[in-house]
Design a protein around this motif. Structure first.
Motif, PDB file in Angstrom:
ATOM      1  N   LEU A   1       0.809  -1.198  -0.158  1.00 29.87           N
ATOM      2  CA  LEU A   1      -0.158  -0.191   0.036  1.00 29.87           C
ATOM      3  C   LEU A   1       0.842   1.390   0.109  1.00 29.87           C
ATOM      4  CD1 LEU A   1      -2.704  -0.978   2.581  1.00 29.87           C
ATOM      5  CD2 LEU A   1      -3.111  -0.791  -0.100  1.00 29.87           C
ATOM      6  N   THR A   2       2.060   1.312   0.713  1.00 29.79           N
ATOM      7  CA  THR A   2       2.875   2.169   0.664  1.00 29.79           C
ATOM      8  C   THR A   2       3.394   2.684  -0.725  1.00 29.79           C
ATOM      9  OG1 THR A   2       3.737   2.023   2.856  1.00 29.79           O
ATOM     10  CG2 THR A   2       5.117   3.335   1.541  1.00 29.79           C
ATOM     11  N   ASN A   3       3.830   1.387  -1.350  1.00 31.17           N
ATOM     12  CA  ASN A   3       4.461   1.484  -2.662  1.00 31.17           C
ATOM     13  C   ASN A   3       3.218   2.293  -3.847  1.00 31.17           C
ATOM     14  OD1 ASN A   3       7.000   1.024  -2.771  1.00 31.17           O
ATOM     15  ND2 ASN A   3       6.661  -1.188  -3.282  1.00 31.17           N
ATOM     16  N   MET A   4       2.011   1.707  -3.340  1.00 31.65           N
ATOM     17  CA  MET A   4       0.768   2.139  -4.454  1.00 31.65           C
ATOM     18  C   MET A   4       0.749   3.703  -4.023  1.00 31.65           C
ATOM     19  SD  MET A   4      -1.616  -0.910  -4.020  1.00 31.65           S
ATOM     20  CE  MET A   4      -2.962  -0.349  -5.295  1.00 31.65           C
ATOM     21  N   ALA A   5       0.811   4.152  -2.917  1.00 34.40           N
ATOM     22  CA  ALA A   5       0.927   5.446  -2.602  1.00 34.40           C
ATOM     23  C   ALA A   5       1.799   6.481  -3.332  1.00 34.40           C
ATOM     24  CB  ALA A   5       0.661   5.621  -1.082  1.00 34.40           C
TER      25      ALA A   5
ATOM     26  N   ILE B   1      -6.440   5.096  -3.649  1.00 35.92           N
ATOM     27  CA  ILE B   1      -5.469   5.705  -2.760  1.00 35.92           C
ATOM     28  C   ILE B   1      -5.485   7.224  -3.232  1.00 35.92           C
ATOM     29  CG2 ILE B   1      -2.847   5.768  -2.913  1.00 35.92           C
ATOM     30  CD1 ILE B   1      -3.592   2.988  -2.233  1.00 35.92           C
ATOM     31  N   LYS B   2      -6.027   7.434  -4.391  1.00 35.94           N
ATOM     32  CA  LYS B   2      -5.912   9.109  -4.660  1.00 35.94           C
ATOM     33  C   LYS B   2      -7.009   9.780  -3.898  1.00 35.94           C
ATOM     34  CE  LYS B   2      -3.641   9.125  -9.308  1.00 35.94           C
ATOM     35  NZ  LYS B   2      -3.966   8.767 -10.828  1.00 35.94           N
ATOM     36  N   ASN B   3      -7.929   8.856  -3.860  1.00 37.44           N
ATOM     37  CA  ASN B   3      -9.310   9.636  -3.070  1.00 37.44           C
ATOM     38  C   ASN B   3      -8.836   9.804  -1.563  1.00 37.44           C
ATOM     39  OD1 ASN B   3     -10.941   9.942  -5.087  1.00 37.44           O
ATOM     40  ND2 ASN B   3     -11.838   8.000  -4.884  1.00 37.44           N
TER      41      ASN B   3
ATOM     42  N   GLY C   1      -6.321  13.762   2.892  1.00 39.36           N
ATOM     43  CA  GLY C   1      -5.180  13.883   3.967  1.00 39.36           C
ATOM     44  C   GLY C   1      -5.037  12.629   4.524  1.00 39.36           C
ATOM     45  N   SER C   2      -5.436  11.576   3.901  1.00 43.58           N
ATOM     46  CA  SER C   2      -5.342  10.341   4.348  1.00 43.58           C
ATOM     47  C   SER C   2      -4.616   9.088   3.323  1.00 43.58           C
ATOM     48  CB  SER C   2      -6.742   9.732   4.583  1.00 43.58           C
ATOM     49  OG  SER C   2      -7.651  10.518   5.429  1.00 43.58           O
ATOM     50  N   ALA C   3      -4.205   8.031   3.915  1.00 40.53           N
ATOM     51  CA  ALA C   3      -3.778   6.926   3.387  1.00 40.53           C
ATOM     52  C   ALA C   3      -4.542   5.631   3.512  1.00 40.53           C
ATOM     53  CB  ALA C   3      -2.310   6.711   3.801  1.00 40.53           C
ATOM     54  N   VAL C   4      -4.562   4.605   2.645  1.00 42.06           N
ATOM     55  CA  VAL C   4      -5.556   3.347   2.865  1.00 42.06           C
ATOM     56  C   VAL C   4      -4.343   2.397   3.437  1.00 42.06           C
ATOM     57  CG1 VAL C   4      -6.445   1.653   1.578  1.00 42.06           C
ATOM     58  CG2 VAL C   4      -6.701   3.804   0.779  1.00 42.06           C
ATOM     59  N   LYS C   5      -5.004   1.771   4.492  1.00 43.95           N
ATOM     60  CA  LYS C   5      -4.141   1.006   5.221  1.00 43.95           C
ATOM     61  C   LYS C   5      -4.919  -0.108   5.624  1.00 43.95           C
ATOM     62  CE  LYS C   5      -0.392   3.555   5.642  1.00 43.95           C
ATOM     63  NZ  LYS C   5       0.806   3.078   4.984  1.00 43.95           N
TER      64      LYS C   5
END
Ligand code: HSE
Length: 336
Positions: free
Chosen positions: A185-189, A254-256, A261-265
């Motif tokens: 998920l970090t790489n996708m961000a 991920i973009k949304n 101001g968030s990240a998907v985890k």
């Protein structure tokens, strides 16, 4: 202390190396003189009631890929036979986790406890499928069952909640408990597609042999089961977890999240329900760690929310958690 070691993969080898390098200070600081009297991997076994030579054991495994070449003159017997025929104080279970029947780890643990051995498991399968009954069996046989390394690798998440927060009432907790999906998920961000991020994680050796364990949330769910039982006193197993993995997370999600101001985890949560699911969390939340890191926030009645962060996997890290458990067992034994 006489030890039987089930499995001799990365974690068990790191543990054996750790014992080899720390012989003197383990004795002088903790009175601990560990002797591995039996070990087996998928290809064979080695045993010596006076204690195996760890330097030789580690060397043989590295050279030939199995412990069976430790001493060609010893009769090869099964792991089950080693547990049944050898006397030991502690069994350390490090075979691979599976969430179908948890074998062979489940049988190793049950046989050992019936023989009055204390057990340290870094294998999550048996605990995820049968935590309440394994605890009962341990109590019935008056042995200790320890499993620090199952959640957070070397990061003492279970100890923190159980001991540092003693006397507190933990109301809820949520955490990132799977390093591999966090890395993806970090790489996708950072702009990678799911497939590229997955392949990158595979090339670094992070992904489990069965990728479903990481991607479909099984590993995180197993850790949630262990936390819920040990920390919250719930009597739950894998089927009680509502879980969704990360396979359906796409670049738009991920973009949304970024716009908010968030990240998907992939968050494992114990609140009204026990869930594992991709969730948007604020970038400035201490829980929002990147790469392979794990993090967990405990919310308690009086002391508020606290977050513990650390590496959740790795051979030496998880080996250090086995050592912690071994020291605890030694302390308890010498008390009585
Ligand atoms: N597959 C696990 C993870 C290994 O990625 O966190 C440690 O349990």
């Amino acid at each position: 202390m006489r030890i039987i070691l089930c499995g001799f993969g990365v974690v068990a080898q790191s543990f054996s190396e750790l014992l080899e390098s720390r012989t003197h200070d383990l004795y002088s600081k903790f009175g601990l003189r560990p002797r591995i009297v039996g070990v087996f991997d998928s290809k064979g076994c080695a045993y010596d009631e006076t204690g195996l030579d760890l330097k030789k054991l580690n060397k043989i495994k590295k050279q030939s890929g199995t412990v069976r070449n430790y001493d060609k003159s010893i009769k090869q017997i099964s792991g089950k036979e080693i547990i049944e025929n050898f006397d030991a104080d502690v069994l350390i279970e490090t075979t691979a986790s599976n969430y179908k029947d948890a074998e062979p780890g489940m049988s190793h643990i049950i046989s050992a406890m019936k023989k009055k051995m204390h057990v340290i498991s870094v294998n999550k399968g048996p605990l995820a499928l049968a935590f309440p009954s394994l605890m009962e069996l341990a109590n019935y046989n008056q042995v200790m069952l320890r499993f620090s390394g199952t959640v957070g690798g070397g990061t003492p998440i279970l100890d923190y909640a159980k001991n540092s927060l003693r006397g507190e009432k933990i109301l809820s907790f949520q955490g990132i408990l799977n390093g591999t999906t966090n890395y993806i998920l970090t790489n996708m961000a950072e702009g990678m597609s799911f497939e590229d991020a997955l392949n990158d994680a595979k090339s670094k050796g992070y992904v489990e042999a069965d990728e479903a364990l990481d991607l479909d949330g099984l590993d995180a769910a197993a850790k949630l089961v262990i936390l819920a039982n040990w920390i919250m006193g719930m009597k739950v197993t894998m089927p009680d977890i509502i879980k969704k993995g990360i396979r359906k997370v796409n670049t738009n999600d991920i973009k949304n999240a970024e716009k908010n101001g968030s990240a998907v985890k992939l968050i494992a949560s114990c609140d009204k329900e026990l869930t594992v699911s991709p969730v948007e969390i604020k970038i400035n939340d201490p829980l929002c760690v990147n790469g392979t890191l794990n993090a967990i926030s405990f919310t308690s009645e009086h002391s508020g929310t606290q977050t513990i962060i650390g590496r959740g996997a790795g051979g030496t890290e998880t080996a250090s958690s086995i050592l912690r458990d071994l020291i605890d067992i030694r302390k308890e034994i010498t008390k009585s």
